[in-house]
Write an enzyme that holds these catalytic residues in place. Structure first.
Site, PDB file in Angstrom:
ATOM      1  N   THR A  29       4.559   0.105   4.159  1.00 51.14           N
ATOM      2  CA  THR A  29       4.880  -0.234   5.552  1.00 51.14           C
ATOM      3  C   THR A  29       5.862   0.795   6.138  1.00 51.14           C
ATOM      4  O   THR A  29       5.720   1.212   7.292  1.00 51.14           O
ATOM      5  CB  THR A  29       5.519  -1.642   5.619  1.00 51.14           C
ATOM      6  N   HIS A  48       3.962   3.794   7.100  1.00 56.02           N
ATOM      7  CA  HIS A  48       3.280   3.611   8.400  1.00 56.02           C
ATOM      8  C   HIS A  48       4.268   3.871   9.544  1.00 56.02           C
ATOM      9  O   HIS A  48       3.932   4.504  10.534  1.00 56.02           O
ATOM     10  CB  HIS A  48       2.738   2.185   8.552  1.00 56.02           C
TER      11      HIS A  48
HETATM   12  P1  NAD Z   1      -1.322   1.884  -0.897  1.00 52.57           P
HETATM   13  O1  NAD Z   1      -1.874   2.311   0.408  1.00 52.57           O
HETATM   14  O2  NAD Z   1      -0.230   2.678  -1.533  1.00 52.57           O
HETATM   15  O3  NAD Z   1      -2.519   1.796  -1.959  1.00 52.57           O
HETATM   16  C1  NAD Z   1      -3.844   1.589  -1.634  1.00 52.57           C
HETATM   17  C2  NAD Z   1      -4.683   2.336  -2.660  1.00 52.57           C
HETATM   18  O4  NAD Z   1      -6.048   2.067  -2.392  1.00 52.57           O
HETATM   19  C3  NAD Z   1      -4.488   3.857  -2.612  1.00 52.57           C
HETATM   20  O5  NAD Z   1      -4.071   4.348  -3.879  1.00 52.57           O
HETATM   21  C4  NAD Z   1      -5.873   4.357  -2.220  1.00 52.57           C
HETATM   22  O6  NAD Z   1      -6.211   5.613  -2.830  1.00 52.57           O
HETATM   23  C5  NAD Z   1      -6.774   3.218  -2.731  1.00 52.57           C
HETATM   24  N1  NAD Z   1      -8.111   3.221  -2.147  1.00 52.57           N
HETATM   25  C6  NAD Z   1      -8.561   3.761  -0.980  1.00 52.57           C
HETATM   26  N2  NAD Z   1      -9.877   3.576  -0.853  1.00 52.57           N
HETATM   27  C7  NAD Z   1     -10.294   2.880  -1.948  1.00 52.57           C
HETATM   28  C8  NAD Z   1     -11.555   2.391  -2.386  1.00 52.57           C
HETATM   29  N3  NAD Z   1     -12.670   2.542  -1.649  1.00 52.57           N
HETATM   30  N4  NAD Z   1     -11.599   1.716  -3.561  1.00 52.57           N
HETATM   31  C9  NAD Z   1     -10.489   1.533  -4.304  1.00 52.57           C
HETATM   32  N5  NAD Z   1      -9.266   1.999  -3.948  1.00 52.57           N
HETATM   33  C10 NAD Z   1      -9.190   2.659  -2.776  1.00 52.57           C
HETATM   34  O7  NAD Z   1      -0.876   0.373  -0.723  1.00 52.57           O
HETATM   35  P2  NAD Z   1       0.159  -0.583  -1.508  1.00 52.57           P
HETATM   36  O8  NAD Z   1       1.530  -0.349  -1.001  1.00 52.57           O
HETATM   37  O9  NAD Z   1      -0.089  -0.555  -2.971  1.00 52.57           O
HETATM   38  O10 NAD Z   1      -0.334  -1.971  -0.895  1.00 52.57           O
HETATM   39  C11 NAD Z   1      -1.657  -2.434  -1.150  1.00 52.57           C
HETATM   40  C12 NAD Z   1      -2.276  -3.075   0.062  1.00 52.57           C
HETATM   41  O11 NAD Z   1      -1.612  -4.323   0.306  1.00 52.57           O
HETATM   42  C13 NAD Z   1      -2.149  -2.300   1.375  1.00 52.57           C
HETATM   43  O12 NAD Z   1      -3.334  -2.499   2.134  1.00 52.57           O
HETATM   44  C14 NAD Z   1      -0.972  -2.961   2.060  1.00 52.57           C
HETATM   45  O13 NAD Z   1      -1.014  -2.805   3.461  1.00 52.57           O
HETATM   46  C15 NAD Z   1      -1.174  -4.382   1.661  1.00 52.57           C
HETATM   47  N6  NAD Z   1       0.008  -5.249   1.666  1.00 52.57           N
HETATM   48  C16 NAD Z   1      -0.173  -6.510   2.097  1.00 52.57           C
HETATM   49  C17 NAD Z   1       0.868  -7.403   2.060  1.00 52.57           C
HETATM   50  C18 NAD Z   1       0.628  -8.808   2.465  1.00 52.57           C
HETATM   51  O14 NAD Z   1       1.611  -9.570   2.568  1.00 52.57           O
HETATM   52  N7  NAD Z   1      -0.608  -9.208   2.670  1.00 52.57           N
HETATM   53  C19 NAD Z   1       2.127  -7.001   1.589  1.00 52.57           C
HETATM   54  C20 NAD Z   1       2.283  -5.703   1.131  1.00 52.57           C
HETATM   55  C21 NAD Z   1       1.203  -4.829   1.162  1.00 52.57           C
END
Ligand code: NAD
Ligand code: ZN
Length: 347
Positions: free
Chosen positions: A45, A48
């Protein structure tokens, strides 16, 4: 002595980047606590917000201090706060909730309609001091390394998702080996999953997942998920899955590879208009559970207990900088060649 001014990482205007500048130390109001920050970690976040992408442009109102993953010590208690003392090592739940709505009163603060995010909707933790309501304090048990505590917020996201469904003896698929997916792989393996298969398009991150305990990693750029499943003997599909990429293609691949009756926890935030094949859900009788934040506060209790009992989060830490070198930290995060990046706030 608490100073009047402090260093903070501030988003000054609606544009990319952050500045290290002096801002007033927050005043501690009724029911609030002032925390002297020791260490912070950079969350996706924050990246972003740093990059000023479309999500940040619609959610962030500069000027403000950002950041919500931290560990520190209590520096001052506001009027009316009891049960805590100055010097206690603490972190804090990053969602400040109303305490009055139906969900809050049922102990489901993570679903509060009036939630405000530290470092998103109000000033955050990338500063020498942070002020939060005492209700949000998490007292850290003795003996846990502060490096690890600095990203307990993100560990909580991973923990809440990875423990949503029973994984004992189950084949688990995790899509996305970001820091949260990497931690989730470790949690599922620790909690007795039969296989933990994790996908990404980034070898550096898949290697971290392996170190945390994933049984198989699949780099979708050069490896095939079906082939991996055949190799390790998964015949009917995955029993449990965690979507942790926020990528629509990953979500669709996940749904296609579930066993009938499988259970899916959805954490990754997919872009608007993401389309799935609903027939995968309907004909397979899948259970889908959206995940937001952490359970308040049961997730914090259990995830800390697991660390106290020996669950090691150190493999996910890849970079450590002083806060004055924050640009290097964001560069590491933006490169994709990182797990958790920690900034220390020692003077
Ligand atoms: P991040 O962006 O660091 O990791 C996402 C990973 O997904 C990256 O390593 C990327 O290479 C990989 N990826 C991209 N395309 C892909 C595909 N087709 N198949 C498999 N992997 C693929 O994110 P993060 O900090 O580890 O967080 C994970 C997710 O959770 C993010 O989307 C984030 O926004 C979300 N999030 C949600 C909450 C919530 O409360 N719901 C809280 C925190 C984070
Ligand atoms: Zn509420």
């Amino acid at each position: 002595m608490i100073p009047k001014m402090m260093d903070a990482l501030v988003k000054p205007t609606a544009a990319p980047g952050l500045v290290l500048t002096q801002v007033p130390v927050p005043e501690v109001g009724i029911g609030e606590v002032l925390i002297k920050i020791h260490k912070t970690a950079i969350c996706g976040t924050d990246v972003h917000i740093y990059n000023w992408d479309p999500w940040a442009q619609t959610h962030i109102h500069p000027a403000m201090t950002i950041g919500h993953e931290y560990v520190g010590e209590i520096a001052a208690l506001g009027p009316g706060v009891t049960g805590y003392h100055v010097g206690q090592i603490v972190s804090g739940e990053g969602h400040i909730v109303c305490g009055r709505c139906r969900n809050c009163r049922a102990g489901n603060g993570q679903w509060c309609k009036h939630t405000k995010g530290v470092g998103v909707d109000r000033d955050g933790a990338f500063a020498e001091y942070l002020c939060i309501p005492a209700t949000n304090l998490i007292v850290i048990p003795e003996g846990i390394d502060e490096d690890v505590v600095s990203f307990f917020d993100a560990y909580g996201n991973a923990f809440h998702t990875a423990t949503m469904f029973d994984v004992i003896g189950e084949d688990v698929l995790i899509t996305g080996a970001g820091p949260i997916g990497v931690m989730a792989a470790g949690i599922c393996a620790h909690n007795g999953a039969k296989h933990v298969v994790i996908t990404d398009v980034n070898d550096y991150r898949l290697d971290l997942a392996k170190k945390m305990g994933a049984t198989a990693t699949v780099n979708l750029k050069k490896q095939d998920l079906d082939e991996t499943m055949r190799r390790i003997g998964i015949k009917e599909g995955f029993d449990v899955a965690c979507e942790m990429s926020g990528n629509g293609a990953a979500l669709n691949q996940l749904l296609k590879h579930m066993r009938n009756g499988g259970k899916v926890a959805l954490l990754g935030i997919s872009g608007p208009g993401t389309v799935i094949d609903w027939n995968d859900v309907i004909f397979k009788g899948l259970t889908l559970q959206g995940i937001y934040g952490r359970k308040m506060y049961e997730t914090w209790y259990k995830m800390m207990s697991m660390v106290e009992a020996g669950f090691d989060l150190h493999p996910v830490i890849t970079h450590r900088f002083r806060y004055t070198d924050f640009e290097k930290g964001f560069e590491a995060m933006n490169s994709g060649m990182s797990g958790k990046v920690i900034l220390s706030w020692d003077k």
